[in-house]
Design an enzyme around this catalytic site. Structure first.
Site, PDB file in Angstrom:
ATOM      1  N   GLY A  11       0.833  -1.206   0.000  1.00 60.36           N
ATOM      2  CA  GLY A  11       0.000   0.000   0.000  1.00 60.36           C
ATOM      3  C   GLY A  11       0.862   1.247   0.000  1.00 60.36           C
ATOM      4  O   GLY A  11       1.902   1.284   0.652  1.00 60.36           O
ATOM      5  N   ARG A  72       0.786  -4.874  -5.563  1.00 63.06           N
ATOM      6  CA  ARG A  72       0.863  -6.137  -4.834  1.00 63.06           C
ATOM      7  C   ARG A  72       1.125  -7.187  -5.912  1.00 63.06           C
ATOM      8  O   ARG A  72       0.444  -7.220  -6.924  1.00 63.06           O
ATOM      9  CB  ARG A  72      -0.444  -6.390  -4.091  1.00 63.06           C
ATOM     10  CG  ARG A  72      -0.749  -5.247  -3.121  1.00 63.06           C
ATOM     11  CD  ARG A  72      -1.775  -5.579  -2.103  1.00 63.06           C
ATOM     12  NE  ARG A  72      -2.288  -4.368  -1.468  1.00 63.06           N
ATOM     13  CZ  ARG A  72      -1.809  -3.817  -0.351  1.00 63.06           C
ATOM     14  NH1 ARG A  72      -0.775  -4.362   0.266  1.00 63.06           N
ATOM     15  NH2 ARG A  72      -2.346  -2.740   0.160  1.00 63.06           N
ATOM     16  N   ASP A 103       4.975  -4.860   6.058  1.00 61.04           N
ATOM     17  CA  ASP A 103       5.533  -6.151   6.476  1.00 61.04           C
ATOM     18  C   ASP A 103       5.572  -7.173   5.339  1.00 61.04           C
ATOM     19  O   ASP A 103       6.513  -7.956   5.229  1.00 61.04           O
ATOM     20  CB  ASP A 103       4.802  -6.711   7.707  1.00 61.04           C
ATOM     21  CG  ASP A 103       3.346  -7.014   7.433  1.00 61.04           C
ATOM     22  OD1 ASP A 103       2.752  -6.324   6.590  1.00 61.04           O
ATOM     23  OD2 ASP A 103       2.795  -7.935   8.061  1.00 61.04           O
ATOM     24  N   THR A 126       4.220   2.471   5.439  1.00 60.37           N
ATOM     25  CA  THR A 126       2.822   2.040   5.502  1.00 60.37           C
ATOM     26  C   THR A 126       2.099   2.938   6.497  1.00 60.37           C
ATOM     27  O   THR A 126       2.663   3.279   7.535  1.00 60.37           O
ATOM     28  CB  THR A 126       2.688   0.557   5.923  1.00 60.37           C
ATOM     29  OG1 THR A 126       1.314   0.302   6.263  1.00 60.37           O
ATOM     30  CG2 THR A 126       3.536   0.197   7.128  1.00 60.37           C
ATOM     31  N   ASP A 128      -0.230   2.051   8.321  1.00 59.37           N
ATOM     32  CA  ASP A 128      -0.841   1.245   9.379  1.00 59.37           C
ATOM     33  C   ASP A 128      -0.094   1.261  10.718  1.00 59.37           C
ATOM     34  O   ASP A 128      -0.674   0.943  11.745  1.00 59.37           O
ATOM     35  CB  ASP A 128      -0.967  -0.222   8.924  1.00 59.37           C
ATOM     36  CG  ASP A 128      -1.853  -0.360   7.692  1.00 59.37           C
ATOM     37  OD1 ASP A 128      -2.657   0.557   7.454  1.00 59.37           O
ATOM     38  OD2 ASP A 128      -1.745  -1.379   6.980  1.00 59.37           O
ATOM     39  N   ASP A 130       2.002  -0.866  11.778  1.00 59.70           N
ATOM     40  CA  ASP A 130       1.789  -2.220  12.303  1.00 59.70           C
ATOM     41  C   ASP A 130       3.074  -3.021  12.437  1.00 59.70           C
ATOM     42  O   ASP A 130       3.049  -4.246  12.503  1.00 59.70           O
ATOM     43  CB  ASP A 130       0.786  -2.973  11.405  1.00 59.70           C
ATOM     44  CG  ASP A 130       1.221  -3.020   9.949  1.00 59.70           C
ATOM     45  OD1 ASP A 130       2.236  -2.390   9.600  1.00 59.70           O
ATOM     46  OD2 ASP A 130       0.535  -3.679   9.147  1.00 59.70           O
ATOM     47  N   ARG A 172      -5.859  -1.922   8.825  1.00 59.60           N
ATOM     48  CA  ARG A 172      -5.968  -3.394   8.736  1.00 59.60           C
ATOM     49  C   ARG A 172      -6.134  -4.003  10.136  1.00 59.60           C
ATOM     50  O   ARG A 172      -6.970  -3.559  10.885  1.00 59.60           O
ATOM     51  CB  ARG A 172      -4.771  -3.963   7.978  1.00 59.60           C
ATOM     52  CG  ARG A 172      -4.655  -3.333   6.579  1.00 59.60           C
ATOM     53  CD  ARG A 172      -4.378  -4.317   5.532  1.00 59.60           C
ATOM     54  NE  ARG A 172      -2.955  -4.541   5.412  1.00 59.60           N
ATOM     55  CZ  ARG A 172      -2.404  -5.219   4.434  1.00 59.60           C
ATOM     56  NH1 ARG A 172      -3.150  -5.751   3.478  1.00 59.60           N
ATOM     57  NH2 ARG A 172      -1.107  -5.391   4.383  1.00 59.60           N
TER      58      ARG A 172
END
Ligand code: ATP
Length: 320
Positions: A11, A72, A103, A126, A128, A130, A172
């Site tokens: 992303g 992707r 990741d 990212t 996120d 995360d 996410r």
């Protein structure tokens, strides 16, 4: 090392362009050639790339998205795809690779390093946030600022109509965008994947806030739990207050990067190239306790993201 490659994958995130600029210019500073690979691992497999110079990265520091574009790429999950990627690198004489992504992208980099001996450096890009090994990922700060802007506007209209606003944010399976946007926008409640929610408790908190004189409420829901629409529907069944839902969506992924993200991009990009030119591969860069760090890529991708319960408690204490 004479020639390196650079790609953005997964992303997109605000600050990726600023990181591309930092990588290219640091590489040139140290006398390295840089190839910009288009559309992430897809471009690596298909040999779609171009040499980059100082001017290739002019006028991008302030732009969202990624000038190299991103994708992707399922083929990269196969041994055949990975071998094609390695063939491209060998054919082009590219001796090291910088991967900007999340990741999943790091797993691709880890595979090139572990199975094929290609020195790679990962830059966490990212929205996120995360990844456990770094306090912040590139794009997170800008995404949260975008959420704050939207929530500020929603608060105006919710106040006028005395409504409850349910706002869905991205992330996410990680609740960090909801947590940080919730605290910094003054939301009363956040609903995150890391903590099961109790609708009765939420209604109780809303009623308590109304009894103390509040005219509206903001509930931030992380996409990893449910949609704003579904949550608002469920809440409307158990409250007499009027509920409205908003999904912020891809607006969070775009826009000019914040100062914090541009600064991270400059430091991450610079550090990544410094490592590669010293012959150090197989690392990821990050920030921990305000210091730029690097870590073994295998170790970094195996770390499980921990939720910041202390910040969550802070929100609980100050949000009413
Ligand atoms: P974001 O967190 O923003 O979604 P991401 O980097 O996690 O970014 P993914 O879609 O998970 O996004 O991964 C990006 C790409 O990385 C995949 O499309 C694939 O090409 C590659 N990739 C992911 N996992 C692996 C793996 N185990 N081995 C090789 N390549 C991988």
């Amino acid at each position: 090392m004479k020639r390196i490659g650079l790609l953005t994958s997964g992303g997109d995130a605000p600050g990726m362009n600023a990181a591309i600029r930092a990588v290219v210019r640091t590489a040139i500073y140290f006398g390295l050639e840089v190839y910009g690979i288009e559309r992430g691992y897809a471009g690596l497999i298909e040999d779609s790339m171009m040499p980059m110079n100082m001017r290739s990265v002019s006028d991008i520091v302030h732009r969202g998205g990624t000038m190299l574009r991103t994708a992707r790429c399922l083929e990269m999950l196969t041994e055949e795809g990975q071998k094609k990627a390695v063939d491209t690198l060998n054919r082009r004489g590219i001796e090291g690779l910088v991967v900007i992504g999340g990741d999943g992208s790091f797993r691709g980099a880890k595979c090139l390093t572990e199975n094929y001996g290609i020195p790679t450096i990962g830059i966490p890009g990212t929205i996120d946030n995360d990844l456990q090994y770094t306090d912040y990922t590139l794009g997170f700060d800008t995404a949260v600022n975008t959420c704050i802007e939207v929530i500020n506007k929603l608060r105006d209209t919710m106040n006028s109509h005395e409504r409850i606003s349910v706002v869905e944010v991205m992330g996410r399976s990680c609740g960090d965008i909801a947590l940080y946007a919730g605290i910094t926008s003054g939301a009363e409640i956040i609903v995150v994947p890391e903590i099961p929610f109790d609708m009765d408790d939420i209604v109780m908190r809303i009623n308590r806030s109304r009894a103390s004189g509040k005219h509206s409420n903001i509930i931030v829901v992380a996409e990893g739990v449910t949609s704003a629409e579904a949550f608002a529907k469920e809440l409307q069944e158990v409250t007499t207050h009027s509920v409205r839902s908003t999904t912020i969506g891809h607006i969070q992924r775009g826009g000019s990067p914040s100062m914090a993200d541009r600064m991270l991009a400059a430091q991450f990009g610079n550090k990544a190239v410094r490592l590669l030119k010293d012959g150090i591969g197989n690392r990821v860069v990050g920030i921990h306790k305000n210091e730029i760090i690097d870590m073994d890529i295998i170790e970094a991708v195996s770390m499980k993201k921990q939720f910041n319960f202390e910040l969550y408690e802070t929100l609980q204490m100050i949000s009413m």
